[in-house]
Design a protein around this motif. Structure first.
Motif, PDB file in Angstrom:
ATOM      1  N   TYR A   1       0.837  -1.201   0.000  1.00 11.14           N
ATOM      2  CA  TYR A   1       0.000   0.000   0.000  1.00 11.14           C
ATOM      3  C   TYR A   1       0.873   1.253   0.000  1.00 11.14           C
ATOM      4  CZ  TYR A   1      -2.976   3.722   1.813  1.00 11.14           C
ATOM      5  OH  TYR A   1      -3.608   4.918   1.997  1.00 11.14           O
TER       6      TYR A   1
ATOM      7  N   CYS B   1      -9.827   9.457  -0.103  1.00 10.50           N
ATOM      8  CA  CYS B   1      -9.623   8.336  -1.023  1.00 10.50           C
ATOM      9  C   CYS B   1      -8.592   7.356  -0.481  1.00 10.50           C
ATOM     10  CB  CYS B   1      -9.188   8.871  -2.384  1.00 10.50           C
ATOM     11  SG  CYS B   1      -8.668   7.602  -3.547  1.00 10.50           S
ATOM     12  N   LEU B   2      -7.488   7.874   0.034  1.00  9.78           N
ATOM     13  CA  LEU B   2      -6.417   6.997   0.518  1.00  9.78           C
ATOM     14  C   LEU B   2      -6.832   6.223   1.766  1.00  9.78           C
ATOM     15  CD1 LEU B   2      -3.300   9.229  -0.151  1.00  9.78           C
ATOM     16  CD2 LEU B   2      -4.208   7.339  -1.535  1.00  9.78           C
TER      17      LEU B   2
ATOM     18  N   LEU C   1      -8.972   3.507   0.409  1.00 11.73           N
ATOM     19  CA  LEU C   1      -8.114   2.530  -0.244  1.00 11.73           C
ATOM     20  C   LEU C   1      -7.421   1.649   0.784  1.00 11.73           C
ATOM     21  CD1 LEU C   1      -6.776   1.386  -2.795  1.00 11.73           C
ATOM     22  CD2 LEU C   1      -5.037   3.184  -2.568  1.00 11.73           C
ATOM     23  N   TYR C   2      -6.932   2.214   1.852  1.00 14.30           N
ATOM     24  CA  TYR C   2      -6.264   1.442   2.903  1.00 14.30           C
ATOM     25  C   TYR C   2      -7.235   0.418   3.507  1.00 14.30           C
ATOM     26  CZ  TYR C   2      -3.505   0.282   7.007  1.00 14.30           C
ATOM     27  OH  TYR C   2      -2.792  -0.398   7.959  1.00 14.30           O
TER      28      TYR C   2
ATOM     29  N   HIS D   1      -9.748  -0.949   2.138  1.00 13.88           N
ATOM     30  CA  HIS D   1     -10.177  -1.964   1.168  1.00 13.88           C
ATOM     31  C   HIS D   1      -9.016  -2.411   0.279  1.00 13.88           C
ATOM     32  CE1 HIS D   1     -14.310  -1.203   2.337  1.00 13.88           C
ATOM     33  NE2 HIS D   1     -14.069   0.088   2.218  1.00 13.88           N
ATOM     34  N   TRP D   2      -7.805  -2.390   0.817  1.00 16.53           N
ATOM     35  CA  TRP D   2      -6.619  -2.676   0.029  1.00 16.53           C
ATOM     36  C   TRP D   2      -6.674  -4.053  -0.649  1.00 16.53           C
ATOM     37  CZ3 TRP D   2      -3.214  -0.392  -2.659  1.00 16.53           C
ATOM     38  CH2 TRP D   2      -2.053  -1.054  -3.064  1.00 16.53           C
TER      39      TRP D   2
ATOM     40  N   ALA E   1      -8.891  -3.955  -3.542  1.00 15.96           N
ATOM     41  CA  ALA E   1      -8.313  -3.112  -4.591  1.00 15.96           C
ATOM     42  C   ALA E   1      -7.262  -3.862  -5.395  1.00 15.96           C
ATOM     43  CB  ALA E   1      -7.714  -1.842  -3.983  1.00 15.96           C
TER      44      ALA E   1
ATOM     45  N   TYR F   1      -9.290   1.170 -10.244  1.00 19.94           N
ATOM     46  CA  TYR F   1     -10.039   1.048  -8.989  1.00 19.94           C
ATOM     47  C   TYR F   1      -9.863   2.312  -8.138  1.00 19.94           C
ATOM     48  CZ  TYR F   1     -11.630  -0.921  -4.531  1.00 19.94           C
ATOM     49  OH  TYR F   1     -12.298  -1.156  -3.352  1.00 19.94           O
ATOM     50  N   VAL F   2      -8.620   2.755  -7.997  1.00 21.28           N
ATOM     51  CA  VAL F   2      -8.336   3.930  -7.166  1.00 21.28           C
ATOM     52  C   VAL F   2      -8.944   5.181  -7.798  1.00 21.28           C
ATOM     53  CG1 VAL F   2      -6.500   5.364  -6.190  1.00 21.28           C
ATOM     54  CG2 VAL F   2      -6.278   2.878  -6.191  1.00 21.28           C
TER      55      VAL F   2
ATOM     56  N   VAL G   1     -12.546   5.224  -6.923  1.00 24.29           N
ATOM     57  CA  VAL G   1     -12.747   5.606  -5.515  1.00 24.29           C
ATOM     58  C   VAL G   1     -12.642   7.123  -5.373  1.00 24.29           C
ATOM     59  CG1 VAL G   1     -11.754   5.475  -3.188  1.00 24.29           C
ATOM     60  CG2 VAL G   1     -11.991   3.400  -4.559  1.00 24.29           C
TER      61      VAL G   1
END
Length: 172
Positions: free
Chosen positions: A7, A39-40, A43-44, A46-47, A50, A59-60, A63
């Motif tokens: 990540y 967003c980050l 993302l973390y 749902h890593w 992702a 994907y990112v 998001v």
């Protein structure tokens, strides 16, 4: 631990591009930084999902765009209406299509007047260089919706910038 390292490596490598996208969507740096942070965090959380996606970058991007579009639905965003600020040209991450600084400022001001959805469509199509199908996937809508929103957004830009002469770009 390996997931966390992956990540961090991904975020470090993609941070400049993600920040530029957030800026292009939101129109000012503080809002872009808030959007990117949101967003980050998502993302973390749902890593694993992702990295299992066909394209991590896609994907990112989705998001980030969904966070931008959802922002208008939050109660605090309805109460607090920040005024649009002209970006400091020295801080601009990359040239905006259309020529010199005067065109950049005019175009950014006009983009700020569009709806969030129309702005998102133009940013994805013309700055992120996604095709219609990719844009539809990111936005979670049909190809026809992307086409119509693109058309409406360009027509709105033409009304807002009647004397604008594009410098080798598809916008407006």
């Amino acid at each position: 631990m390996r997931d966390e390292r992956d990540y961090v490596e991904y975020v470090q490598a993609r941070m400049p591009a993600l920040r530029r996208l957030a800026y292009r969507l939101s129109g000012d740096w503080p809002a872009a930084d808030d959007l990117l942070q949101e967003c980050l965090v998502a993302l973390y959380r749902h890593w694993r999902k992702a990295v299992a996606a066909d394209s991590l970058d896609a994907y990112v991007r989705a998001v980030l765009v969904h966070a931008y579009l959802a922002e208008r639905q939050r109660p605090w965003s309805r109460r607090v209406r920040p005024t649009a600020e002209v970006a400091e040209l020295a801080d601009a991450p990359a040239p905006v299509p259309g020529g010199g600084a005067e065109h950049r400022v005019d175009l950014l001001a006009a983009l700020a007047k569009l709806s969030r959805g129309q702005r998102a469509v133009l940013v994805l199509r013309y700055w992120e260089d996604l095709d219609v199908a990719q844009t539809a996937t990111v936005l979670g809508c049909s190809v026809g919706t992307v086409k119509s929103q693109t058309s409406y957004a360009i027509a709105a830009l033409r009304r807002l910038l009647p004397n604008y002469v594009p410098g080798g770009t598809d916008i407006p």
